[in-house]
Design a protein around this motif. Sequence first.
Motif, PDB file in Angstrom:
ATOM      1  N   LYS A 261      40.415   6.273 -11.883  1.00  7.51           N
ATOM      2  CA  LYS A 261      40.013   6.224 -13.287  1.00  7.51           C
ATOM      3  C   LYS A 261      40.569   7.430 -14.055  1.00  7.51           C
ATOM      4  CE  LYS A 261      37.145   3.381 -15.481  1.00  7.51           C
ATOM      5  NZ  LYS A 261      36.355   3.656 -16.650  1.00  7.51           N
TER       6      LYS A 261
ATOM      7  N   TRP B  65      36.847   7.106  -8.885  1.00  7.39           N
ATOM      8  CA  TRP B  65      36.962   8.065  -9.988  1.00  7.39           C
ATOM      9  C   TRP B  65      38.350   8.681 -10.052  1.00  7.39           C
ATOM     10  CZ3 TRP B  65      34.347   7.667 -14.067  1.00  7.39           C
ATOM     11  CH2 TRP B  65      33.004   7.279 -14.042  1.00  7.39           C
TER      12      TRP B  65
ATOM     13  N   VAL C 269      34.355   7.561 -19.186  1.00  8.47           N
ATOM     14  CA  VAL C 269      33.068   6.875 -19.120  1.00  8.47           C
ATOM     15  C   VAL C 269      33.004   5.829 -20.219  1.00  8.47           C
ATOM     16  CG1 VAL C 269      30.582   7.216 -19.225  1.00  8.47           C
ATOM     17  CG2 VAL C 269      32.026   8.974 -18.213  1.00  8.47           C
ATOM     18  N   LYS C 270      32.463   4.662 -19.875  1.00  8.00           N
ATOM     19  CA  LYS C 270      32.412   3.577 -20.851  1.00  8.00           C
ATOM     20  C   LYS C 270      31.289   3.798 -21.861  1.00  8.00           C
ATOM     21  CE  LYS C 270      34.144   0.137 -17.659  1.00  8.00           C
ATOM     22  NZ  LYS C 270      34.965  -1.013 -17.786  1.00  8.00           N
TER      23      LYS C 270
ATOM     24  N   THR D 257      29.965  -3.516 -23.267  1.00  2.00           N
ATOM     25  CA  THR D 257      30.384  -2.309 -22.546  1.00  2.00           C
ATOM     26  C   THR D 257      31.891  -2.223 -22.614  1.00  2.00           C
ATOM     27  OG1 THR D 257      28.558  -2.734 -21.042  1.00  2.00           O
ATOM     28  CG2 THR D 257      30.097  -1.034 -20.388  1.00  2.00           C
TER      29      THR D 257
ATOM     30  N   ASN E 172      30.365   0.204 -13.891  1.00  2.00           N
ATOM     31  CA  ASN E 172      30.270   1.359 -14.776  1.00  2.00           C
ATOM     32  C   ASN E 172      29.293   2.374 -14.187  1.00  2.00           C
ATOM     33  OD1 ASN E 172      30.542   2.986 -17.048  1.00  2.00           O
ATOM     34  ND2 ASN E 172      28.976   1.883 -18.198  1.00  2.00           N
ATOM     35  N   PRO E 173      29.655   3.034 -13.078  1.00  2.00           N
ATOM     36  CA  PRO E 173      28.699   3.904 -12.399  1.00  2.00           C
ATOM     37  C   PRO E 173      28.533   5.227 -13.126  1.00  2.00           C
ATOM     38  CG  PRO E 173      30.826   4.049 -11.331  1.00  2.00           C
ATOM     39  CD  PRO E 173      30.976   3.056 -12.443  1.00  2.00           C
TER      40      PRO E 173
ATOM     41  N   ASP F  93      35.653   0.554 -22.649  1.00  2.00           N
ATOM     42  CA  ASP F  93      36.342   1.838 -22.599  1.00  2.00           C
ATOM     43  C   ASP F  93      36.812   2.193 -24.003  1.00  2.00           C
ATOM     44  OD1 ASP F  93      37.683   1.070 -19.423  1.00  2.00           O
ATOM     45  OD2 ASP F  93      36.501   2.851 -19.905  1.00  2.00           O
TER      46      ASP F  93
END
Lengths: 335, 222
Positions: B188, B185, A146-147, A166, B73-74, A168
């Motif tokens: 990711k 996801w 998640v960023k 924003t 960026n969900p 990483d």
Amino acid sequence: DSHIQYERVGADVTMKCGSMDWDAAVTWTANGTDIDESRLNGSYLILKNVDLSQSGQYSCYEGSSWHLKYQTYLRVGTPPKEPVLMCRSNNYPKGFYCSWHLPTPTYIPNSFNISVIHGTKDMVCEKDAVPKNRCHIRYLQLFSTVKYKVTLTVTNALGKNFTTLTFDEFAIVKPDPPESVVAKPVPNNPRRLEVSWQNPSSWPDPESFPLKFFLRYRPLILDQWQHVELSDGTSHTITDAYAGKEYIIQVAAKDNDIGTWSDWSVAVHATPWTEEPKHLTTEAQITETTSASTSSFMAPPTTKICDKGAVVGSGAVAVCWTAGLVVAAYSVLFI
Amino acid sequence: SPTGDSWGIFTFLCAALCNLPALPALNCSEELGAGQSIQQTYDLTRYLEHQLRTLAGTYLNYLGPPFNEPDFNPPRLARAERVPSATVDLDLWRGLTDNARLAANYRAYSRLLCYLRVLDGQVGTAELRHRLAHFCASLQGLVLSIGGVMSSLGYPLPAGPAGPPTPPGAPAAPNDFLKKMDDFWLLKELQTWLWRSAKDFNRLKKKVPPAVVTLRLEARGF
């Protein structure tokens, strides 16, 4: 009573003398200097299109009694422009820091508020005492998908502005430059220089998070750098230095796998080892005893391009040979 | 680091023990091989990470916006949790034993491989199918490589998933958009695991260097 008043550059400002009537007789001063009556509209002070130089203390005195009726401190400034924000992890995996500044000054006090959101969680960025405009965060979790979203808001009496970053976890990793860079000549090796350095002290765990390095070097007289990338170790021997030339050397660091290269380290200078030209001393003695006008028949070393051991194959070879012949001719004269 | 003398003694002992017929087979070279396998596994994760960058770019473009936007960026939906996450508490990660560290990697990539294979069966374009197939093959290689390191160090392999993972109570994506979110996801997590593995194997490299002196006699039941 006294207070502070903030106004924008270019604005028109009307100051009232407290509770005095419009038609009361008053005198205004700016920083103790009387203000001309032409600036007044009754008992109001009119300042048109104010500029920064008009900041200061304004006081209003009742005409006859010279009682101080009102005092204000005028601060002329601007609302904040969009701030510049930067976040970076130079101590991975401990955490990261963010630092910010305004692109142009506002000339009045500003307050900054920074918020860090990681997914749904709010994180606290602890402000540093020194330097100002900087805060740091400790990672609670590592290897996050998640960023991080960092928002900086700057507020002053005349307005507010903000910016958001924003990123990483991996994207902002950038170590500090390597420290204690040392370059030394190698005895009896006219083309070598030994360079060594240390991991930046801010990098907390080089064992688990090893750094790799980038070395660049060039002789002072040339513009083009040579580069070497080193995947481990904190030393390297340059083996192709031009003999007798002073070198400038820098090193940069990067996490082995993620992030970006550090800035270049402080530059160090070094010259490779050169042999002491023994025959020169005997010749010098001869020139002294014969009291020749020239003090030396060899050109000063710094401007010469034909040192012993100069790189073979350079375009200066032809010139080297000519100079060599000239030198030989002169030395014959002095024998 | 071991001096020349103690290294000589070790190899002598190793050779002596390995040649005694009465003792159970002691493969001394396994310890020596572990260091090199760790290096190879590390190199493989870096190669896969590089491959994934190209694959992910192509795949996200195939999914279309907003998935291929760099700022996308969900929030993490609950359903996405079935994909194994590389995220871990810092102190916990530091304190992992070699066995636990390797097992976590082995389990994660085994499951990620399963999910990717399911994906492979569904994608539209030939180019994507080809890239996915190639990536799956490399990922399979990584799983085997990690398994090899575990075996050479005497650790048991974790029980793998029986088939395509469908944990109870987690239905297939109800609509096209959520299906794409799942894919997003998955990629990711895969990317994050490959970054994490590089660090995991760095740590393992330091703890199991190519020339290991300790004899694992206890593990062999002596």
